[in-house]
Scaffold this motif. Structure first.
Motif, short mmCIF file in Angstrom:
data_model
loop_
_atom_site.label_atom_id
_atom_site.label_comp_id
_atom_site.label_asym_id
_atom_site.label_seq_id
_atom_site.Cartn_x
_atom_site.Cartn_y
_atom_site.Cartn_z
N GLY A 213 0.80 -1.21 0.00
CA GLY A 213 0.00 0.00 0.00
C GLY A 213 0.84 1.27 0.00
N ASN A 214 1.40 1.61 1.16
CA ASN A 214 2.16 2.86 1.26
C ASN A 214 2.99 2.84 2.54
N TYR A 215 3.96 3.74 2.58
CA TYR A 215 4.77 3.93 3.79
C TYR A 215 4.40 5.29 4.36
N ILE A 216 3.85 5.29 5.57
CA ILE A 216 3.43 6.53 6.23
C ILE A 216 4.44 6.84 7.33
N PRO B 119 11.48 9.30 5.91
CA PRO B 119 10.98 7.92 5.98
C PRO B 119 12.11 6.90 5.86
N SER B 120 11.91 5.76 6.50
CA SER B 120 12.88 4.69 6.37
C SER B 120 12.68 3.96 5.05
N LYS B 121 13.54 3.01 4.80
CA LYS B 121 13.46 2.26 3.54
C LYS B 121 12.23 1.35 3.54
N LYS B 122 11.48 1.38 2.44
CA LYS B 122 10.31 0.52 2.31
C LYS B 122 10.72 -0.95 2.24
N CYS B 123 9.84 -1.78 2.79
CA CYS B 123 10.11 -3.23 2.78
C CYS B 123 8.91 -3.94 2.16
N VAL B 124 8.89 -3.99 0.84
CA VAL B 124 7.76 -4.60 0.13
C VAL B 124 7.69 -6.09 0.38
N ASP B 125 8.83 -6.74 0.49
CA ASP B 125 8.86 -8.20 0.64
C ASP B 125 8.60 -8.67 2.06
N CYS B 126 8.39 -7.72 2.99
CA CYS B 126 8.18 -8.10 4.39
C CYS B 126 6.77 -8.63 4.65
N PHE B 127 5.85 -8.43 3.71
CA PHE B 127 4.45 -8.84 3.90
C PHE B 127 4.22 -10.21 3.27
#
Length: 422
Positions: A121-124, A130-138
């Motif tokens: 979805g998004n990083y809020i 903001p920190s680094k997004k982690c798409v693969d964490c889900f």
């Protein structure tokens, strides 16, 4: 290890500081647990409110229980069991987290039935960086159909940040413990050096006394021989040997006395000492030792009896008066007076010399400290006479101080009234 009073105090101090640190760590652990539980409760109730709002928007009844599942310390899966839109979910997440004052970065993902994948979805962010997004964490959950997941990347860091005051106290206590241990090690090292120094001084001085005694015996015997008496030059040399040997013997005795007081082996035998007779004896012995005329002025009329160790009490006055004569002018004047104060008597010894330089005055009672003379480049003595005086005064429970006057130096000894009577 021998449990002396010094060692016991050190051990008790160490255990006390260590105990405080253990208590601080216990409080820190409790504060961490409370903070963690509070944040987890905020997250749980905020996500519940998000689910309720989605059901209200869909005009559905909330029939699902245990909607919130904590997968990891910062990862939550929320079972909605109803359709919802991405932008509405993000709006509700922001609103509910703000309502419970949960200022944490978070990112979310929604399960997509069509692709059978978690759609990021998004990083809020609660901050501007903001920190680094982690798409693969889900990851997917095969038991659920309509659900989303929320992850809090900075959750653990927030615990430490919120407890910074406790961490600061803990660090300060650890620093105090380190400084305490370091200071104790220095004290023990210094104590060991002091013991070695005293042992060396005792051995050295005792080794010196034996040959010195032989020199004095031989010199005095030679001085009585007719051949020496008839030869002025030889007689002069013998007198120099005797004089310097006696002088060296005095220095050795002073070193032994000071070493004995430093090791606390000295025992005071207090008795009623006649103060006037004591100063008269000092005057007599100083006059016999020094050829230059010395004027003594005694400015006290009462016959005072002082509770003191007679031997050491005499040495106090002899050392002070001898310094006044030795380092004074050609016609020294020594004035001894007694002044009665509210709670004590002040015995004052005043000379008419040049005094002590201001920079040296605070240190004249320190062991081995010597003051440069203005009339000579040589520095006489070992710097132990006044150190011995101060030590004996302290052992009696009295006080001593020195101050320059115009002209001369004034040394005052304060003795409680309970230890002086007429």
């Amino acid at each position: 290890m021998k449990f002396t009073r010094f060692n016991i105090v050190i051990l008790v101090g160490f255990l006390a500081i260590l105990g405080v640190i253990v208590m601080q760590l216990f409080l820190l652990n409790q504060a961490y647990s409370f903070e963690k539980k509070e944040v987890e409760d905020k997250i749980h109730y905020a996500l519940l409110d998000v689910v309720e709002r989605i059901y209200v928007d869909n005009n559905s009844e909330l029939i699902v229980t245990n909607q919130i599942k904590k997968v990891a310390h910062n990862y939550y899966v929320v079972n909605v069991n109803d359709v919802f839109e991405n932008n509405i979910l993000e709006f509700y997440l922001k609103k509910e987290f703000a309502k419970v004052k949960l200022d944490l970065d978070f990112e979310y993902a929604i399960y997509d039935c069509g692709s059978n994948n978690m759609v990021y979805g998004n990083y809020i962010t609660a901050t501007s960086q903001p920190s680094k997004k982690c798409v693969d964490c889900f990851t997917k959950n095969d038991d659920l159909i309509y659900y989303f997941a929320v992850r809090f990347p900075t959750l653990k860091q927030s615990y430490f940040t919120s407890l910074k005051q406790y961490w600061l106290y803990t660090v300060v206590l650890c620093v105090v413990l380190i400084v305490y241990v370091y200071s104790v090690l220095l004290m023990l090292k210094q104590k060991r050096y002091t013991v070695l120094q005293n042992d060396f001084i005792n051995n050295m001085t005792h080794e010196f006394k034996t040959p010195l005694a032989s020199i004095l015996i031989a010199s005095n015997y030679a001085n009585d021989q007719e051949e020496i008496k008839k030869n002025p030059r030889l007689s002069k040399y013998i007198q120099i040997i005797i004089k310097q040997s006696n002088k060296l013997n005095e220095h050795i005795e002073q070193i032994l006395s000071l070493a004995k007081t430093d090791s606390n082996n000295i025992e005071l035998n207090k008795s009623a000492v006649d103060f006037r007779k004591m100063v008269e004896l000092t005057k007599e012995n100083i006059s016999l030792k020094y050829t230059k005329p010395v004027q003594f002025d005694f400015l006290f009329s009462k016959n005072l009896m002082v509770q003191a160790d007679e031997f050491h009490f005499y040495n106090i006055f002899y050392n002070i008066v001898e310094n006044a004569v030795k380092y004074g002018p050609k016609n020294p004047i020594v004035t001894i007076s007694v002044k009665q104060e509210e709670t004590y008597y002040s015995i004052q010894i005043v000379d008419n010399g040049a005094g002590v330089p201001k920079k040296d005055l605070p240190f004249i009672f320190d062991k081995f400290y010597r003051v440069e003379r203005t009339d000579s480049k040589e520095i006489e003595g070992f710097g132990i006479g006044l150190a011995y005086v101060k030590k004996i005064v302290q052992l009696h429970g009295w006080k001593i101080k020195a101050e320059n006057i115009n002209p001369g130096l004034k040394i005052s000894i304060q003795i409680p009234k309970s230890e002086i009577h007429e």
